[in-house]
Design an enzyme around this catalytic site. Structure first.
Site, PDB file in Angstrom:
ATOM      1  N   GLY A 319     -14.367 -18.835  13.765  1.00  0.00           N
ATOM      2  CA  GLY A 319     -15.393 -19.691  13.184  1.00  0.00           C
ATOM      3  C   GLY A 319     -16.648 -19.644  14.033  1.00  0.00           C
ATOM      4  N   GLU A 352     -20.585 -15.626  21.336  1.00  0.00           N
ATOM      5  CA  GLU A 352     -21.253 -15.157  20.112  1.00  0.00           C
ATOM      6  C   GLU A 352     -22.388 -16.129  19.802  1.00  0.00           C
ATOM      7  OE1 GLU A 352     -20.206 -13.691  15.538  1.00  0.00           O
ATOM      8  OE2 GLU A 352     -18.808 -14.978  16.605  1.00  0.00           O
ATOM      9  N   HIS A 377     -16.876 -10.438  21.064  1.00  0.00           N
ATOM     10  CA  HIS A 377     -18.340 -10.375  20.986  1.00  0.00           C
ATOM     11  C   HIS A 377     -18.978 -10.376  22.379  1.00  0.00           C
ATOM     12  CE1 HIS A 377     -18.617 -10.541  16.660  1.00  0.00           C
ATOM     13  NE2 HIS A 377     -17.761 -11.550  16.664  1.00  0.00           N
TER      14      HIS A 377
END
Length: 502
Positions: A319, A352, A377
């Site tokens: 998420g 991220e 990420h």
């Protein structure tokens, strides 16, 4: 006794000496030495290339120079507009042929292209569609018309709807738009991260009714592995929430059923394609959950890994990080495995974000505090020198997903991606695709192109590509004997690639 600090200072002395004595014209030999030393630190800088590899490397550099001097330069353009340019690139075509190792950061709901979902899955019998009040769609397979619910008042059988339309081409194109972020005007349609993330999450919800139908799920897994193998990838680690799956009559299967299905499909695929190594699942939960819910999910993941040690690799939280709860918020739940004296590998999304100094920005350090195996990420890692040092010392690789970072508006020109710093330092790294179906990609070739041509620049060479591909197997969750088997399998494919192109 020579301490690590003294040893590090000793290695710096020659370089400092070069700088001090260069009062007049610098010594060209010293300059060449410094250049070679700096180059040796980058990703692939210590890879020794064979004569055939060097020949291909010269060809690659020539092709890359040509692309970097052309306008527009694809990595400087939004991927949705750059994709046709990339498809025509000779560098990209070579990367498609190249064995890329493993895809280690891919989400289950975006594994397979939307063309297949719309043109195959939605054409199956008993598929219903509903158009929602917020300009999205929902799908469900049912042996009777589904009952209305809060977000879907009127369900229509797709077979009947298409029959009334006559030519459903435009209609199908519209369905695809609900399942992908692709648009011809990305800057206009997605003016902010908030807008693109809203569409991003709606697309996941829209696809769920198709993917979680039990007969579709089997085909979906198999098709996803086919697309990876077609792009010369031999192994997958899939992040999945293991959503409950359903049958035509509404019967529901649990997560154990999903894992068994995933294992069966993977075994079948390997039997059909002996040059594919396998696939594993990283069990994932959304960071919007409560601490108690995450604690329950961690307990469940521990049990699932115990029951499926060959399938379950570990645990992650997914998420959007910005606006979501930070890892530290869940510290009580994430400490549970250690408290119980068991091992549950973590593969945390962290960094991220481009919001420096926030609680979310702290996720990088917190992920390392919780002994994450890899960093998903890691966009913010270059701004955290201590975290960068720790991850290097612990050999924690960053899962770089360049197209995802660009499409979700963390960076516009990929030449400015912070991973350029990490690549110049040879930081542990792998290349992956994150959500390929939402971005209009398959496999890893597009992301390898953006990393190799855009982020790596002219310094990135065949050694860079070779190390990145090898890293994807080295930093996988596979046990040692399967890593060895994967490296042997990859080397055979690599040797054939070099032979065919040098």
């Amino acid at each position: 006794m020579v301490t690590p600090i003294r040893r590090a200072l000793a290695t710096c002395v020659p370089l400092l000496w070069f700088v001090r004595v260069a009062d007049g014209m610098p010594d060209p030999a010293q300059r060449d030495l410094l250049t070679r030393q700096e180059t040796s630190r980058q990703t692939g800088g210590r890879v020794t290339l064979t004569a055939a590899e060097l020949k291909l490397d010269v060809q690659l550099r020539r092709l890359k120079e040509r692309e970097m001097s052309a306008a527009p330069f694809p990595p400087a353009v939004h991927f949705f507009n750059a994709k046709p340019l990339i498809q025509e690139s000779p560098v990209f075509k070579l990367l498609q042929e190249m064995p890329k190792g493993a895809a280690l950061h891919v989400h289950a709901s975006s594994l397979v292209g939307v063309d297949w979902l719309v043109k195959n899955v939605t054409y199956r019998p008993h598929c219903y569609v509903c158009f929602t009040w917020d300009n999205s769609v929902r799908f469900v397979f049912s042996d009777r018309r589904p009952f209305p619910r809060w977000d879907c008042v009127y369900w229509q059988l797709l077979e009947a709807l298409r029959a009334r339309l006559g030519d459903p081409t435009g209609f199908d194109d519209g369905l695809m738009q609900h399942l992908t972020l692709f648009t011809e005007d990305p800057d206009g349609e997605y003016p902010s991260q908030e807008v693109v993330w809203e569409k991003f999450e709606r697309a996941f919800v829209a696809a769920a009714g198709l993917i979680t139908h039990a007969p579709v799920l089997r085909d979906y897994f198999y098709k996803g592995l086919e697309e990876l193998l077609h792009d010369n990838i031999l192994y997958l680690e899939l992040r999945s929430g293991l959503s409950k799956t359903y049958e035509l009559d509404g019967a529901v299967h649990d997560k154990v059923w999903t894992l068994k299905t995933f294992r069966e499909v993977t075994r079948t695929f390997r039997a059909d394609h002996p040059d594919f190594l396998g696939a594993r699942v990283i069990v994932s939960v959304h960071r919007a959950l409560s601490v108690s819910e995450v604690k329950a999910a961690v307990k469940e993941a521990i049990q699932l890994q115990k029951d499926f040690p060959d399938v379950v690799a570990g645990f992650d939280m997914v998420g959007r990080e910005d606006g979501g709860r930070a890892l530290w918020y869940f510290r009580e739940a994430l400490s549970l495995p250690a408290d119980l004296g068991v091992t549950l590998p973590y593969f945390f999304h962290a960094g991220e974000t481009d919001d420096e100094g926030t609680d979310v920005d702290q996720n990088i350090l917190d992920a390392l505090l919780f002994n994450t195996t890899r960093i998903g990420h890691g966009f913010a890692l270059a701004h955290h020198p201590l975290a960068k040092e720790l991850s290097r010392k612990r050999n924690v690789a960053v899962e770089l997903c360049p197209i995802s970072n660009q499409v979700l508006r963390l960076v516009s020109d990929l030449r400015n991606h912070p991973a350029a710093v990490l690549m110049s330092e040879g930081h542990p790294m792998v290349i992956s695709s994150d959500d390929p179906s939402l971005f209009g990609t398959t496999g890893l070739s597009y992301d390898f192109y953006e990393a190799f041509v855009g982020i790596g620049g002219l310094r990135a060479n065949l050694g860079t590509l070779k190390e990145l591909a090898l890293n994807s197997i080295r930093y996988s969750s596979l046990p040692a004997h399967l890593k060895d088997a994967g490296l042997v399998m990859w080397q055979k494919k690599w040797d054939a690639f070099i032979f065919n192109n040098s």
